[in-house]
Motif scaffolding. Structure first.
Motif, short mmCIF file in Angstrom:
data_model
loop_
_atom_site.label_atom_id
_atom_site.label_comp_id
_atom_site.label_asym_id
_atom_site.label_seq_id
_atom_site.Cartn_x
_atom_site.Cartn_y
_atom_site.Cartn_z
N GLU A 54 0.62 -1.17 -0.07
CA GLU A 54 -0.08 -0.16 0.14
C GLU A 54 0.94 1.31 0.00
OE1 GLU A 54 -3.13 0.16 -0.42
OE2 GLU A 54 -3.25 -1.96 -0.47
N LEU A 55 2.09 1.21 0.68
CA LEU A 55 3.04 2.43 0.76
C LEU A 55 3.73 2.56 -0.65
CD1 LEU A 55 3.89 1.92 4.28
CD2 LEU A 55 2.36 3.61 3.51
N VAL A 56 3.83 1.53 -1.36
CA VAL A 56 4.62 1.49 -2.63
C VAL A 56 3.95 1.51 -3.76
CG1 VAL A 56 6.72 0.75 -1.38
CG2 VAL A 56 5.17 -0.81 -2.79
N ARG A 57 2.64 1.41 -3.74
CA ARG A 57 1.84 1.17 -5.02
C ARG A 57 2.06 2.50 -5.98
NH1 ARG A 57 -2.07 -2.15 -5.22
NH2 ARG A 57 -2.41 -1.97 -2.96
N ASP A 58 2.07 3.63 -5.54
CA ASP A 58 2.14 4.79 -6.21
C ASP A 58 3.61 5.25 -6.43
OD1 ASP A 58 -0.52 4.65 -6.84
OD2 ASP A 58 -0.78 5.75 -4.82
N SER A 65 6.00 -0.88 -7.79
CA SER A 65 4.47 -0.49 -8.19
C SER A 65 3.89 -1.59 -8.93
CB SER A 65 4.48 0.71 -9.03
OG SER A 65 5.16 0.67 -10.25
N ASP A 66 4.60 -2.35 -9.99
CA ASP A 66 3.90 -3.53 -10.66
C ASP A 66 3.55 -4.79 -9.69
OD1 ASP A 66 4.28 -2.20 -13.00
OD2 ASP A 66 5.84 -3.41 -13.69
N ALA A 67 4.42 -5.17 -8.57
CA ALA A 67 3.94 -6.12 -7.72
C ALA A 67 3.04 -5.45 -6.72
CB ALA A 67 5.31 -6.42 -6.94
N ALA A 68 2.90 -4.46 -6.44
CA ALA A 68 1.86 -4.10 -5.55
C ALA A 68 0.37 -3.77 -6.05
CB ALA A 68 2.28 -2.54 -4.80
N GLY A 69 0.34 -3.47 -7.30
CA GLY A 69 -0.84 -3.25 -8.10
C GLY A 69 -1.28 -4.48 -8.85
N GLY A 70 -0.30 -5.59 -8.88
CA GLY A 70 -0.94 -6.70 -9.53
C GLY A 70 -1.57 -7.59 -8.74
N GLY A 72 -2.03 -11.09 -6.96
CA GLY A 72 -1.13 -11.94 -6.59
C GLY A 72 0.31 -11.50 -6.09
N GLY A 73 0.71 -10.27 -6.05
CA GLY A 73 1.91 -9.70 -5.98
C GLY A 73 2.12 -9.40 -4.71
N ARG A 74 3.25 -9.26 -4.25
CA ARG A 74 3.68 -8.79 -2.87
C ARG A 74 4.98 -7.95 -2.81
NH1 ARG A 74 5.00 -12.78 2.26
NH2 ARG A 74 4.74 -11.04 3.80
N VAL A 75 4.88 -6.94 -2.11
CA VAL A 75 5.99 -6.31 -1.72
C VAL A 75 6.32 -6.18 -0.12
CG1 VAL A 75 7.31 -4.04 -1.68
CG2 VAL A 75 5.58 -4.58 -3.59
N ALA A 76 7.22 -7.00 0.12
CA ALA A 76 7.45 -7.16 1.74
C ALA A 76 8.98 -6.53 2.24
CB ALA A 76 7.72 -8.62 2.15
N ALA A 77 8.91 -6.31 3.18
CA ALA A 77 10.34 -5.48 3.77
C ALA A 77 10.56 -6.18 4.94
CB ALA A 77 9.84 -3.90 4.17
N LEU A 78 11.78 -6.22 5.40
CA LEU A 78 12.51 -6.83 6.45
C LEU A 78 13.50 -6.08 7.04
CD1 LEU A 78 12.93 -9.71 8.16
CD2 LEU A 78 14.87 -10.23 6.55
N ARG A 79 13.35 -5.50 8.21
CA ARG A 79 14.24 -4.58 8.91
C ARG A 79 15.08 -5.49 9.71
NH1 ARG A 79 15.14 -2.70 14.33
NH2 ARG A 79 13.37 -4.09 14.88
N ASN A 141 17.82 4.29 13.38
CA ASN A 141 19.26 4.49 13.16
C ASN A 141 19.98 3.24 13.46
OD1 ASN A 141 18.18 7.22 12.81
ND2 ASN A 141 19.77 7.99 14.42
N GLY A 142 21.00 2.94 12.34
CA GLY A 142 21.63 1.51 12.48
C GLY A 142 21.06 0.43 11.88
N ASP A 143 19.88 0.52 11.31
CA ASP A 143 19.45 -0.71 10.61
C ASP A 143 19.45 -0.63 9.03
OD1 ASP A 143 18.32 -1.09 13.31
OD2 ASP A 143 16.28 -0.38 12.91
N ILE A 144 19.05 -1.72 8.68
CA ILE A 144 19.02 -2.03 7.19
C ILE A 144 17.64 -2.60 6.94
CG2 ILE A 144 20.03 -4.16 7.15
CD1 ILE A 144 21.48 -3.21 4.33
N VAL A 145 17.01 -2.09 5.70
CA VAL A 145 15.70 -2.88 5.54
C VAL A 145 15.94 -3.19 4.08
CG1 VAL A 145 13.24 -2.29 5.05
CG2 VAL A 145 14.44 -1.07 6.84
N PHE A 146 15.36 -4.71 3.93
CA PHE A 146 15.78 -5.31 2.56
C PHE A 146 14.13 -5.36 2.12
CE2 PHE A 146 19.63 -7.44 3.97
CZ PHE A 146 20.44 -6.91 3.19
N PHE A 147 13.88 -5.08 0.76
CA PHE A 147 12.87 -5.17 0.31
C PHE A 147 12.63 -6.31 -0.95
CE2 PHE A 147 13.51 -0.73 1.54
CZ PHE A 147 12.26 -0.42 2.32
N GLY A 148 11.75 -6.87 -1.05
CA GLY A 148 11.48 -7.83 -1.89
C GLY A 148 9.90 -7.58 -2.61
N ALA A 149 10.03 -7.75 -3.91
CA ALA A 149 8.79 -7.70 -4.64
C ALA A 149 8.82 -8.60 -5.90
CB ALA A 149 8.70 -6.29 -5.46
#
Length: 184
Positions: A54-58, A65-70, A72-79, A141-149
């Motif tokens: 929902e936060l990356v759709r636009d 945006s393709d995964a978020a709007g399609g 069966g798609g997914r955009v996930a984050a891991l902190r 601060n000090g974190d990394i976030v990985f994103f998969g789509a």
């Protein structure tokens, strides 16, 4: 299940001297895949996937945006707490690890100790939207976030693999046993 749990607790008590909690927690398959990217999640690792479609759709980032709007798609984050210490080579190692499980790429955002953000995908967002995205996943601060789509199951698979690798690499695997019934 009560009889089975009693037997499992007895075996663990007798063989390894471990007392397992009763009753074992239960989680649906869908929840396990959403939160951990696995139908056999290692609950000793406190990291969870966060859906951010929902936060990356636009956003201007077509992969998101393709995964978020399609369908069966997914955009996930891991902190990953403390993950900003990862070098570019180590980030590439995580991307290569994710590729073994079907990822075409692994986006990231590093937040250094002073709060400065380093991310190749930040340019596709306005500052407020990217800040809201990082806040939503609890990054600090000090974190990394990985994103998969991509396709839901594929993203779950490779982000689940990244979660397990990060848990081991960063010493986030708690001692002991964490039994779980996955239902449905």
């Amino acid at each position: 299940q009560d009889l089975t749990e009693d037997m499992i607790r007895c075996v663990f008590r007798e063989v390894v001297g471990a007392e397992l909690e009763a009753p074992f927690p239960r989680m649906t398959w869908a929840e396990a895949m959403r939160r951990y990217g696995s139908d056999k999640p290692d609950l000793r690792i406190a990291l969870e996937l966060v859906d951010v479609a929902e936060l990356v759709r636009d956003s201007g980032f077509k992969v998101f945006s393709d995964a978020a709007g399609g369908e069966g798609g997914r955009v996930a984050a891991l902190r990953i707490p403390g993950g900003a210490s990862l070098s570019r080579k180590h980030i590439d190692d995580y991307a290569a690890h994710a590729a073994k499980f079907g990822a075409k790429g692994l986006a990231y955002a590093k937040i250094d100790e002073a709060g400065a953000v380093n991310s190749p995908v930040a340019k596709f967002f306005n500052d407020a939207a990217f800040a809201a995205l990082l806040k939503h996943v609890g990054a600090g601060n000090g974190d990394i976030v990985f994103f998969g789509a991509g396709a839901y199951n594929k993203v779950s698979d490779f982000m689940g693999a990244v979660r397990l690798k990060a848990g081991k690499d960063f010493g986030l695997v708690a001692d002991g046993w964490a039994p779980l019934w996955v239902t449905d």
